[in-house]
Write an enzyme that holds these catalytic residues in place. Structure first.
Site, short mmCIF file in Angstrom:
data_model
loop_
_atom_site.label_atom_id
_atom_site.label_comp_id
_atom_site.label_asym_id
_atom_site.label_seq_id
_atom_site.Cartn_x
_atom_site.Cartn_y
_atom_site.Cartn_z
N TYR A 59 26.59 71.47 48.94
CA TYR A 59 25.21 71.31 49.44
C TYR A 59 24.99 69.98 50.14
O TYR A 59 23.97 69.79 50.80
CB TYR A 59 24.20 71.41 48.29
CG TYR A 59 24.18 72.70 47.52
CD1 TYR A 59 24.73 73.87 48.03
CD2 TYR A 59 23.58 72.76 46.26
CE1 TYR A 59 24.71 75.05 47.31
CE2 TYR A 59 23.55 73.94 45.53
CZ TYR A 59 24.12 75.07 46.05
OH TYR A 59 24.08 76.23 45.34
N1 LIG Z 1 26.11 81.00 44.46
C1 LIG Z 1 25.42 79.95 44.10
O1 LIG Z 1 25.91 79.17 43.33
C2 LIG Z 1 24.01 79.74 44.60
C3 LIG Z 1 23.53 80.49 45.67
C4 LIG Z 1 22.21 80.30 46.05
C5 LIG Z 1 21.42 79.39 45.39
N2 LIG Z 1 21.93 78.66 44.35
C6 LIG Z 1 21.10 77.68 43.62
O2 LIG Z 1 19.85 78.26 43.39
C7 LIG Z 1 18.83 77.39 43.91
C8 LIG Z 1 17.68 78.22 44.38
O3 LIG Z 1 18.04 78.80 45.61
P1 LIG Z 1 17.48 80.16 46.14
O4 LIG Z 1 18.49 80.67 47.10
O5 LIG Z 1 17.11 80.95 44.96
O6 LIG Z 1 16.26 79.72 46.98
P2 LIG Z 1 14.81 79.31 46.46
O7 LIG Z 1 14.85 78.16 45.60
O8 LIG Z 1 14.23 80.52 45.89
O9 LIG Z 1 14.10 78.85 47.81
C9 LIG Z 1 13.81 79.72 48.83
C10 LIG Z 1 12.88 79.13 49.84
O10 LIG Z 1 11.56 79.29 49.36
C11 LIG Z 1 10.74 78.31 49.93
N3 LIG Z 1 9.71 77.97 48.95
C12 LIG Z 1 9.85 77.37 47.76
N4 LIG Z 1 8.66 77.28 47.14
C13 LIG Z 1 7.75 77.85 47.97
C14 LIG Z 1 6.36 78.06 47.88
N5 LIG Z 1 5.66 77.66 46.83
N6 LIG Z 1 5.74 78.68 48.92
C15 LIG Z 1 6.44 79.09 50.00
N7 LIG Z 1 7.77 78.91 50.13
C16 LIG Z 1 8.42 78.30 49.13
C17 LIG Z 1 11.62 77.12 50.21
O11 LIG Z 1 11.30 76.63 51.52
P3 LIG Z 1 10.42 75.28 51.70
O12 LIG Z 1 11.38 74.17 51.77
O13 LIG Z 1 9.69 75.53 52.95
O14 LIG Z 1 9.52 75.18 50.51
C18 LIG Z 1 13.04 77.66 50.10
O15 LIG Z 1 13.74 77.46 51.28
C19 LIG Z 1 19.55 76.62 45.01
O16 LIG Z 1 18.88 75.44 45.32
C20 LIG Z 1 20.86 76.38 44.37
O17 LIG Z 1 20.75 75.30 43.47
C21 LIG Z 1 23.21 78.84 43.95
#
Ligand SMILES: NC(=O)c1ccc[n+]([C@@H]2O[C@H](COP(=O)([O-])OP(=O)(O)OC[C@H]3O[C@@H](n4cnc5c(N)ncnc54)[C@H](OP(=O)(O)O)[C@@H]3O)[C@@H](O)[C@H]2O)c1
Length: 312
Positions: A59
């Site tokens: 990341y």
């Molecule tokens: N295979 C793996 O190991 C893997 C894969 C994916 C993810 N992860 C981990 O999981 C974590 C979570 O990732 P995720 O893929 O599940 O994505 P997420 O955290 O669900 O984020 C998705 C998007 O939602 C937006 N967001 C967040 N809060 C919001 C709100 N209140 N209103 C509107 N938009 C909002 C964010 O954009 P804004 O910046 O505009 O808020 C973000 O880009 C990652 O950071 C990582 O640590 C691990």
């Protein structure tokens, strides 16, 4: 903030964990935020009671996490990071070098949870035979506290790697994709993880499909076309409209996080953002009680057959 015991690790983790990857990488993707603004985001979360941060070698946010942690009490913070794997199998030496570099970027003496990042089913046997013993050795040495594995959900919709991993008794923590749109992990992964008392981190709680109304509408339309959602059970123009109307949820992200928070066997729900306003809203969501039981039942029912989308 609610705290939960992360399964057999015994660690007490906040139910909301900061995700330093995902689509925003703390605002570092597309350089939306400066490094110091991203550090401030992490501090904002820590000061609101979050004690769990997930990052990864891949990341490029470990230094930001390290800089924030250095300003607070490191021993009260659970740091989760990951070794990138790629398509080519890595050697024990590469694993060790990766850990050393992560420790250095994080400014840490130890890592609480060290994962194999996005392991694929076809790689599983090699990693369990060659690399897990090395991870166990690093654990003995005190450089890592717990061993974890994360799935590559977009390429493994059926959670096959994690189902395989759960047959072994070596993983302290797993990270699994789960959200209100695709709840398939409940039966395939979460049930066994609970029986085995494995710590469970939830990713993809919002991802893209649940971050706003346009993306949600488009995803629901796709699910209706594919026959995975019954159009008679949902308003495709306003798929979650029935919830705020009944006063239970304040927004789509609020619904999505509180749905995951109520899921049996889920310990930490990862939440990533580069936006301080979104972070404040997400902290407020995790401070609210779980969604009412009847709303959860309705969401379970509407999306019960969905397996083809991750919310990507
Ligand atoms: N295979 C793996 O190991 C893997 C894969 C994916 C993810 N992860 C981990 O999981 C974590 C979570 O990732 P995720 O893929 O599940 O994505 P997420 O955290 O669900 O984020 C998705 C998007 O939602 C937006 N967001 C967040 N809060 C919001 C709100 N209140 N209103 C509107 N938009 C909002 C964010 O954009 P804004 O910046 O505009 O808020 C973000 O880009 C990652 O950071 C990582 O640590 C691990």
């Amino acid at each position: 903030m609610e705290y939960r015991t992360l399964g057999r690790t015994g660690l007490r983790a906040s139910v909301m964990g900061i995700g330093a990857g995902g689509p925003s990488r703390l605002g570092q993707r597309d350089n939306i935020r400066s490094e110091s603004e991203s550090i401030d985001l992490v501090l904002q979360a820590l000061d609101a009671g979050v004690n769990f941060i997930d990052t990864a070698e891949g990341y490029r946010t470990e230094e930001i996490v390290g800089a924030a942690v250095a300003r607070r009490d490191r021993d009260r913070i659970i740091i989760s990071t990951k070794k990138s794997l790629g398509r080519e199998n890595i050697s024990r030496e590469v694993l060790r070098a990766g850990l050393r570099e992560s420790l250095s970027r994080l400014g840490a003496d130890y890592i609480d949870i060290y994962h194999l990042h996005g392991l694929r089913l076809e790689q599983y046997d090699y990693y369990s035979q060659e690399i897990v013993p090395e991870l166990q050795d690093l654990k003995q040495q005190g450089l890592i506290r717990c061993i974890g594995v994360t799935e590559h959900w977009n390429g493994d919709l059926e959670h096959k790697m994690l189902q395989r991993a759960l047959k072994d008794d070596v993983w302290d923590v797993i990270m699994v994709g789960f959200n209100l749109l695709n709840q398939s992990a409940r039966e395939t992964v979460l049930r066994t993880a609970r029986e085995k008392d494995i710590g469970v981190l939830i990713m993809f709680a919002l991802r893209r499909a649940l971050s706003g109304p346009d993306k949600l509408r488009a995803t629901v339309r796709t699910l209706i076309e594919r026959g995975e959602v019954n159009p008679d059970e949902i308003d495709s123009e306003d798929p979650l409209g029935f919830l705020p109307a009944e006063g239970s949820a304040v927004s789509i992200p609020d619904t999505a996080y509180r749905f995951c928070q109520a899921e049996a066997g889920a310990h930490v729900i990862l939440s990533g953002t580069g936006n301080p306003g979104h972070l404040a809203a997400n902290l407020a969501s995790f401070a609210r009680p779980p969604l009412p039981r009847e709303d959860i039942q309705r969401l379970k029912h509407i999306f019960r057959d969905v397996t083809s989308v991750t919310g990507q």
